[in-house]
Write a protein that holds these residues in place. Structure first.
Motif, mmCIF file in Angstrom:
data_model
loop_
_atom_site.group_PDB
_atom_site.id
_atom_site.type_symbol
_atom_site.label_atom_id
_atom_site.label_comp_id
_atom_site.label_asym_id
_atom_site.label_seq_id
_atom_site.Cartn_x
_atom_site.Cartn_y
_atom_site.Cartn_z
ATOM 1 N N GLN A 33 6.103 -6.561 12.153
ATOM 2 C CA GLN A 33 4.900 -5.979 12.614
ATOM 3 C C GLN A 33 4.399 -4.647 12.062
ATOM 4 O O GLN A 33 3.257 -4.479 11.808
ATOM 5 C CB GLN A 33 4.627 -5.962 14.008
ATOM 6 N N HIS A 34 5.458 -3.938 11.981
ATOM 7 C CA HIS A 34 5.210 -2.608 11.429
ATOM 8 C C HIS A 34 4.616 -2.682 10.132
ATOM 9 O O HIS A 34 3.687 -1.944 9.556
ATOM 10 C CB HIS A 34 6.600 -1.826 11.276
ATOM 11 N N GLU A 35 5.225 -3.683 9.189
ATOM 12 C CA GLU A 35 4.741 -3.701 7.679
ATOM 13 C C GLU A 35 3.299 -4.331 7.735
ATOM 14 O O GLU A 35 2.518 -3.950 6.806
ATOM 15 C CB GLU A 35 5.690 -4.549 6.870
ATOM 16 N N ILE A 36 3.102 -5.329 8.443
ATOM 17 C CA ILE A 36 1.542 -5.854 8.484
ATOM 18 C C ILE A 36 0.540 -4.943 8.740
ATOM 19 O O ILE A 36 -0.288 -4.758 8.569
ATOM 20 C CB ILE A 36 1.622 -7.103 9.729
ATOM 21 N N ASP A 37 0.924 -3.974 9.750
ATOM 22 C CA ASP A 37 0.070 -2.910 10.310
ATOM 23 C C ASP A 37 -0.316 -2.093 8.977
ATOM 24 O O ASP A 37 -1.416 -1.663 8.917
ATOM 25 C CB ASP A 37 0.793 -1.842 11.256
ATOM 26 N N HIS A 38 0.663 -1.741 8.021
ATOM 27 C CA HIS A 38 0.644 -0.969 6.820
ATOM 28 C C HIS A 38 -0.801 -1.838 6.111
ATOM 29 O O HIS A 38 -1.605 -1.078 5.416
ATOM 30 C CB HIS A 38 1.569 -0.931 5.888
ATOM 31 N N LEU A 39 -0.614 -2.968 5.998
ATOM 32 C CA LEU A 39 -1.827 -3.715 5.208
ATOM 33 C C LEU A 39 -3.098 -3.766 5.935
ATOM 34 O O LEU A 39 -4.129 -3.798 5.335
ATOM 35 C CB LEU A 39 -1.168 -5.297 5.406
ATOM 36 N N GLY A 99 10.846 4.233 12.126
ATOM 37 C CA GLY A 99 10.645 5.567 10.858
ATOM 38 C C GLY A 99 9.865 4.803 9.911
ATOM 39 O O GLY A 99 9.707 3.548 9.971
ATOM 40 N N CYS A 100 9.532 5.296 8.879
ATOM 41 C CA CYS A 100 8.647 4.771 7.884
ATOM 42 C C CYS A 100 8.975 5.705 6.626
ATOM 43 O O CYS A 100 9.287 6.830 6.749
ATOM 44 C CB CYS A 100 7.330 4.957 8.354
ATOM 45 N N LEU A 101 9.098 5.039 5.462
ATOM 46 C CA LEU A 101 9.416 5.683 4.207
ATOM 47 C C LEU A 101 8.229 6.593 3.820
ATOM 48 O O LEU A 101 8.520 7.454 2.911
ATOM 49 C CB LEU A 101 9.578 4.623 3.000
ATOM 50 N N PRO A 108 0.771 -1.239 -0.191
ATOM 51 C CA PRO A 108 -0.108 0.180 -0.036
ATOM 52 C C PRO A 108 0.732 1.153 -0.084
ATOM 53 O O PRO A 108 0.333 2.222 -0.285
ATOM 54 C CB PRO A 108 -0.818 0.045 1.343
ATOM 55 N N GLN A 109 1.998 1.216 0.515
ATOM 56 C CA GLN A 109 2.968 2.297 0.455
ATOM 57 C C GLN A 109 3.329 2.808 -0.962
ATOM 58 O O GLN A 109 3.898 3.927 -1.223
ATOM 59 C CB GLN A 109 4.254 2.040 1.386
ATOM 60 N N VAL A 110 3.197 1.852 -2.054
ATOM 61 C CA VAL A 110 3.471 2.325 -3.443
ATOM 62 C C VAL A 110 2.074 2.218 -4.169
ATOM 63 O O VAL A 110 2.122 2.246 -5.294
ATOM 64 C CB VAL A 110 4.363 1.414 -3.971
HETATM 65 NI NI NI Z 1 6.233 2.080 7.198
#
Ligand code: NI
Length: 168
Positions: free
Chosen positions: A132-138, A90-92, A47-49
């Motif tokens: 965990q941070h990336e799964i949160d994005h989903l 942090g997060c891109l 989702p970040q892209v």
């Molecule tokens: Ni992130």
């Protein structure tokens, strides 16, 4: 691929499961990895892209000559440790913004690999935090959703200012 910067509605959506792991899926994951390395990130979620699919790439190895990429399709946490660890995250999608976040130290996840095979794996430390941070994005969640509302608002305001500046 271009990274979406918060605040943006696309970062608050729940992403859809991948039904069939095909060449398109593999190609997206490879492009995501390339994008992540280019931006010096250690994790990136689709989702970040702008792709609302349950795809994640991670590489927490700090030595650039010794890559250890993880490609996770439909990752799902099936067990969390009761013990917590705190990392500065942090997060891109939230450039130049950082905050300490407490998360379970160890996780067990299930996911599909690029062959579509179901896997189960244990992760700990920075890798566990990153996954965990990336799964949160989903699920449309950002790391700032784990800190106080006050701190979150400060970060979001800074990002809005940054966006205005970049538009000029
Ligand atoms: Ni992130």
């Amino acid at each position: 691929m271009k990274i979406i910067v918060a605040p943006d509605n696309r970062l608050n959506q729940v992403s859809k499961k991948i039904d069939i792991v095909d060449n398109t899926t593999i190609s997206i994951l490879d492009q995501m990895l390339e994008c992540m390395y280019k931006n010096n990130g250690i994790g990136l979620a689709a989702p970040q892209v702008g792709i609302l699919k349950r795809l994640v790439v991670v590489d927490c190895n700090d030595k650039s000559n010794n890559k250890k990429p993880l490609k996770l399709i439909n990752p799902e946490i099936i067990k969390l440790s009761t013990e917590n660890s705190e990392f500065e995250e942090g997060c891109l999608s939230l450039p130049t913004q950082y905050a300490k976040v407490k998360r379970p130290t160890e996780i067990i996840i299930k996911f599909q690999n690029v062959k579509g095979v179901f896997c189960k794996e244990v992760f700990s430390g920075l890798e566990a935090t990153c996954i965990q941070h990336e799964i949160d994005h989903l699920d449309g969640k950002l790391f700032v959703d784990h800190i106080s509302k006050l701190k979150k608002n400060i970060i979001i305001k800074k990002l809005i200012k940054l966006k205005k500046k970049n538009k000029k």
